[in-house]
Design a protein around this motif. Structure first.
Motif, PDB file in Angstrom:
ATOM      1  N   LEU A 269       0.947  -1.305  -0.008  1.00  0.00           N
ATOM      2  CA  LEU A 269       0.004   0.091  -0.036  1.00  0.00           C
ATOM      3  C   LEU A 269       0.766   1.313   0.154  1.00  0.00           C
ATOM      4  O   LEU A 269       1.750   1.206   0.831  1.00  0.00           O
ATOM      5  N   SER A 270       0.631   2.053  -0.916  1.00  0.00           N
ATOM      6  CA  SER A 270       1.215   3.559  -1.181  1.00  0.00           C
ATOM      7  C   SER A 270       0.067   4.596  -1.016  1.00  0.00           C
ATOM      8  O   SER A 270      -0.891   4.614  -1.599  1.00  0.00           O
ATOM      9  N   VAL A 271       0.156   5.831   0.077  1.00  0.00           N
ATOM     10  CA  VAL A 271      -0.778   6.713  -0.092  1.00  0.00           C
ATOM     11  C   VAL A 271       0.157   7.952  -0.271  1.00  0.00           C
ATOM     12  O   VAL A 271       1.033   8.383   0.596  1.00  0.00           O
ATOM     13  N   GLU A 272      -0.594   9.042  -1.027  1.00  0.00           N
ATOM     14  CA  GLU A 272       0.088  10.241  -1.406  1.00  0.00           C
ATOM     15  C   GLU A 272      -1.046  11.172  -1.201  1.00  0.00           C
ATOM     16  O   GLU A 272      -2.086  11.039  -1.574  1.00  0.00           O
ATOM     17  N   GLY A 273      -0.665  12.293  -0.396  1.00  0.00           N
ATOM     18  CA  GLY A 273      -1.512  13.406  -0.340  1.00  0.00           C
ATOM     19  C   GLY A 273      -2.260  13.081   1.039  1.00  0.00           C
ATOM     20  O   GLY A 273      -2.122  12.208   1.578  1.00  0.00           O
ATOM     21  N   ILE A 274      -3.611  13.935   1.030  1.00  0.00           N
ATOM     22  CA  ILE A 274      -4.185  14.003   2.295  1.00  0.00           C
ATOM     23  C   ILE A 274      -5.814  13.599   1.781  1.00  0.00           C
ATOM     24  O   ILE A 274      -6.248  14.386   0.990  1.00  0.00           O
ATOM     25  N   SER A 275      -6.335  12.785   2.585  1.00  0.00           N
ATOM     26  CA  SER A 275      -7.728  12.518   2.240  1.00  0.00           C
ATOM     27  C   SER A 275      -8.668  13.629   2.525  1.00  0.00           C
ATOM     28  O   SER A 275      -8.790  14.424   3.530  1.00  0.00           O
ATOM     29  N   ARG A 276      -9.458  13.962   1.488  1.00  0.00           N
ATOM     30  CA  ARG A 276     -10.373  14.841   1.992  1.00  0.00           C
ATOM     31  C   ARG A 276     -11.801  14.229   1.090  1.00  0.00           C
ATOM     32  O   ARG A 276     -12.735  14.907   0.288  1.00  0.00           O
ATOM     33  N   LEU A 277     -12.073  13.013   1.534  1.00  0.00           N
ATOM     34  CA  LEU A 277     -13.543  12.261   0.722  1.00  0.00           C
ATOM     35  C   LEU A 277     -14.533  12.241   1.622  1.00  0.00           C
ATOM     36  O   LEU A 277     -14.412  12.269   2.905  1.00  0.00           O
ATOM     37  N   THR A 278     -15.580  12.248   0.865  1.00  0.00           N
ATOM     38  CA  THR A 278     -17.114  12.038   1.664  1.00  0.00           C
ATOM     39  C   THR A 278     -17.167  10.719   1.915  1.00  0.00           C
ATOM     40  O   THR A 278     -16.468   9.690   1.272  1.00  0.00           O
ATOM     41  N   THR A 279     -18.299  10.153   2.629  1.00  0.00           N
ATOM     42  CA  THR A 279     -18.398   8.716   3.117  1.00  0.00           C
ATOM     43  C   THR A 279     -18.834   8.019   1.853  1.00  0.00           C
ATOM     44  O   THR A 279     -18.297   6.797   1.635  1.00  0.00           O
ATOM     45  N   LEU A 280     -19.521   8.580   0.906  1.00  0.00           N
ATOM     46  CA  LEU A 280     -19.931   7.929  -0.267  1.00  0.00           C
ATOM     47  C   LEU A 280     -18.774   7.424  -1.141  1.00  0.00           C
ATOM     48  O   LEU A 280     -18.666   6.597  -1.878  1.00  0.00           O
ATOM     49  N   GLN A 281     -17.972   8.633  -1.416  1.00  0.00           N
ATOM     50  CA  GLN A 281     -16.785   8.415  -1.957  1.00  0.00           C
ATOM     51  C   GLN A 281     -15.697   7.225  -1.600  1.00  0.00           C
ATOM     52  O   GLN A 281     -15.214   6.496  -2.379  1.00  0.00           O
ATOM     53  N   GLU A 282     -15.566   7.099  -0.272  1.00  0.00           N
ATOM     54  CA  GLU A 282     -14.774   6.162   0.366  1.00  0.00           C
ATOM     55  C   GLU A 282     -15.520   4.792   0.423  1.00  0.00           C
ATOM     56  O   GLU A 282     -14.824   3.695   0.065  1.00  0.00           O
ATOM     57  N   GLU A 283     -16.747   5.040   0.435  1.00  0.00           N
ATOM     58  CA  GLU A 283     -17.572   3.486   0.090  1.00  0.00           C
ATOM     59  C   GLU A 283     -17.679   3.068  -1.256  1.00  0.00           C
ATOM     60  O   GLU A 283     -17.406   1.636  -1.387  1.00  0.00           O
ATOM     61  N   THR A 284     -17.432   3.860  -2.057  1.00  0.00           N
ATOM     62  CA  THR A 284     -17.301   3.516  -3.628  1.00  0.00           C
ATOM     63  C   THR A 284     -15.936   2.796  -3.888  1.00  0.00           C
ATOM     64  O   THR A 284     -15.727   1.841  -4.382  1.00  0.00           O
ATOM     65  N   LEU A 285     -14.842   3.518  -3.290  1.00  0.00           N
ATOM     66  CA  LEU A 285     -13.459   3.020  -3.697  1.00  0.00           C
ATOM     67  C   LEU A 285     -13.230   1.832  -2.881  1.00  0.00           C
ATOM     68  O   LEU A 285     -12.537   0.807  -3.317  1.00  0.00           O
ATOM     69  N   TRP A 286     -13.695   1.736  -1.743  1.00  0.00           N
ATOM     70  CA  TRP A 286     -13.646   0.413  -0.704  1.00  0.00           C
ATOM     71  C   TRP A 286     -14.471  -0.904  -1.627  1.00  0.00           C
ATOM     72  O   TRP A 286     -13.860  -1.701  -1.619  1.00  0.00           O
ATOM     73  N   ARG A 287     -15.717  -0.657  -1.899  1.00  0.00           N
ATOM     74  CA  ARG A 287     -16.128  -1.696  -2.690  1.00  0.00           C
ATOM     75  C   ARG A 287     -15.430  -2.212  -4.155  1.00  0.00           C
ATOM     76  O   ARG A 287     -15.553  -3.341  -4.277  1.00  0.00           O
ATOM     77  N   ILE A 288     -14.874  -1.179  -4.846  1.00  0.00           N
ATOM     78  CA  ILE A 288     -14.062  -1.512  -5.729  1.00  0.00           C
ATOM     79  C   ILE A 288     -12.924  -2.352  -5.615  1.00  0.00           C
ATOM     80  O   ILE A 288     -12.504  -3.134  -6.138  1.00  0.00           O
ATOM     81  N   ALA A 289     -12.274  -1.839  -4.384  1.00  0.00           N
ATOM     82  CA  ALA A 289     -10.929  -2.533  -3.859  1.00  0.00           C
ATOM     83  C   ALA A 289     -11.364  -4.009  -3.359  1.00  0.00           C
ATOM     84  O   ALA A 289     -10.684  -5.043  -3.825  1.00  0.00           O
ATOM     85  N   GLN A 290     -12.616  -4.117  -3.078  1.00  0.00           N
ATOM     86  CA  GLN A 290     -13.031  -5.539  -2.659  1.00  0.00           C
ATOM     87  C   GLN A 290     -12.982  -6.439  -3.855  1.00  0.00           C
ATOM     88  O   GLN A 290     -12.724  -7.338  -3.923  1.00  0.00           O
ATOM     89  N   GLU A 291     -13.756  -5.921  -4.956  1.00  0.00           N
ATOM     90  CA  GLU A 291     -13.975  -6.596  -6.229  1.00  0.00           C
ATOM     91  C   GLU A 291     -12.614  -7.037  -6.719  1.00  0.00           C
ATOM     92  O   GLU A 291     -12.502  -7.873  -7.286  1.00  0.00           O
ATOM     93  N   ALA A 292     -11.767  -5.862  -6.791  1.00  0.00           N
ATOM     94  CA  ALA A 292     -10.498  -6.101  -7.357  1.00  0.00           C
ATOM     95  C   ALA A 292      -9.713  -7.273  -6.688  1.00  0.00           C
ATOM     96  O   ALA A 292      -9.000  -8.029  -7.368  1.00  0.00           O
ATOM     97  N   PHE A 293      -9.750  -7.308  -5.387  1.00  0.00           N
ATOM     98  CA  PHE A 293      -8.929  -8.217  -4.615  1.00  0.00           C
ATOM     99  C   PHE A 293      -9.535  -9.817  -4.906  1.00  0.00           C
ATOM    100  O   PHE A 293      -8.748 -10.619  -5.069  1.00  0.00           O
ATOM    101  N   HIS A 294     -10.921  -9.863  -4.812  1.00  0.00           N
ATOM    102  CA  HIS A 294     -11.631 -11.223  -5.047  1.00  0.00           C
ATOM    103  C   HIS A 294     -11.195 -11.655  -6.372  1.00  0.00           C
ATOM    104  O   HIS A 294     -10.932 -12.696  -6.853  1.00  0.00           O
ATOM    105  N   ASN A 295     -10.956 -10.688  -7.616  1.00  0.00           N
ATOM    106  CA  ASN A 295     -10.767 -10.961  -8.900  1.00  0.00           C
ATOM    107  C   ASN A 295      -9.246 -11.243  -8.978  1.00  0.00           C
ATOM    108  O   ASN A 295      -8.940 -12.239  -9.583  1.00  0.00           O
TER     109      ASN A 295
END
Length: 378
Positions: A269-295
């Motif tokens: 994992l690599s993180v660059e910058g500072i998070s300024r996301l909404t709950t829905l944006q975090e939720e969306t990225l989280w769900r995509i990561a889940q699907e990508a990991f399973h694939n």
């Protein structure tokens, strides 16, 4: 003699307002609104484009179009560029305007794509509410070369009504999304506090039963109960993660890494910058990561994945990649997973984009980009 296509301005505005207030499903509302507009006026054809922040347009409603514009072979209204869309993109189309030479109509006419029903010119009006712009309303009348100033003024009033309704629908859907997230969180807490604790108790009790039992058959039964309870606990843990990512309260990056490791992946994992996301944006990225990991687990042949979260000034970019077997995939085609296809639609609703790159023997990379200050359109 010039014809006034708007016979009763108040009747038209009232009819449009009633139609817009009746629904919350975006495309259905716009389609019904366009039909109502044509019924209340002498307008003969109309179509509505929604245009996102990247300038991508979508035909979301059309009424009484001539065959030349609906010819499936040429897709006059769904492909290519035109004056009104180009001016909308560069910010110079700010009011109702006459389009004297419509490129789409001209191409259809010159290419003999079908009957145009005498449509040569049309009026175009930006759909907006305050500073927000959503797309374009286009209307036409056969052999009408120019819409008068008062006709354009009425069209602007109608477009403002539509823009206000679009903003209302967006806010309603955002509120619904928040309620869905809250309900998932409640279910996750209930499952953790009740069912998960019960399964833990069964596991402990069966373990004690194995130690205390004198007869071998009873020990084996207790061992079976323990194995089933442990399996059920693992399934329940995964379900709770699906409903409510336990790490999101600690941040998206932590949640993504923990979930990948729970699946048995090695997550770089690599993180660059500072998070300024909404709950829905975090939720969306989280769900995509889940699907990508399973694939990755199912198809890549690798147990190591790289995740980069790059928080820029106006966007966040999440890139997930592996060095697995990969597959043949052409950019712009449908995403191969139904789960990822659903995520693609969700990302587009938030004015974002999702890109996949994969080749046989060269691994797979999934890139998601969301605007940090976004106005979802679905």
């Amino acid at each position: 003699m010039k014809r006034d296509i708007f016979l009763s301005e108040l009747e038209i505005l009232k009819g449009i307002a009633e139609t817009l207030n009746e629904g919350t499903e975006l495309k259905a509302v716009l389609g019904e609104c366009l039909r109502k507009l044509l019924q209340l006026t002498s307008l003969e054809a109309g179509w509505i484009f929604l245009i996102n922040q990247e300038g991508e347009y979508e035909l979301v409603a059309a009424e009484s179009l001539p065959p030349a514009l609906t010819n499936p072979k040429h897709q006059a209204l769904t492909q290519g560029d035109c004056w009104c869309v180009s001016r909308f993109r560069n910010g110079t189309l700010t009011k109702a305007s006459n389009i004297m030479e419509c490129k789409r109509l001209e191409n259809a006419r010159l290419g003999n794509w079908g009957d145009t029903y005498g449509l040569v010119y049309h009026a175009t009006v930006p759909l907006k509410a305050g500073e927000e712009q959503f797309g374009l309303l286009n209307v036409a009348v056969a052999n009408k070369e120019k819409f008068e100033a008062h006709e354009l003024s009425i069209l602007e009033s109608i477009a403002y009504q539509i823009g206000t309704a679009l903003k209302r629908i967006h806010l309603t859907m955002k509120e619904q999304d928040i309620k869905i997230v809250e309900e998932r969180n409640r279910l996750a807490r209930d499952l953790h506090d009740s069912v998960n604790q019960l399964l833990y108790s069964i596991n402990v009790t069966s373990s004690a039963g194995i130690r205390l039992a004198k007869e071998q058959p009873i020990k084996e039964i207790m061992a079976d109960i323990q194995r089933m309870s442990q399996h059920a606990q693992a399934e329940m843990k995964g379900l709770i993660w699906q409903l409510r990512p336990a790490g999101l309260e600690e941040g998206l990056a932590c949640s993504v890494k923990k979930y990948g490791e729970m699946l048995g992946l090695e997550v770089d994992l690599s993180v660059e910058g500072i998070s300024r996301l909404t709950t829905l944006q975090e939720e969306t990225l989280w769900r995509i990561a889940q699907e990508a990991f399973h694939n990755a687990l199912k198809h890549s042949g690798e147990h190591k994945v790289s995740v980069v979260l790059d928080y820029k000034q106006n966007t966040v970019v999440m890139t997930i990649s592996d060095d697995g077997v990969g597959f043949d995939y052409a950019e712009g085609t449908f995403l191969p997973s139904m789960g990822l296809k659903g995520m693609e639609e969700r990302v587009k609703c938030m004015d974002g984009k999702i890109i996949m790159n994969s080749k046989l023997g060269e691994g797979t990379t999934l890139k998601v980009e969301l605007p940090i200050q976004q106005r979802g359109k679905c």
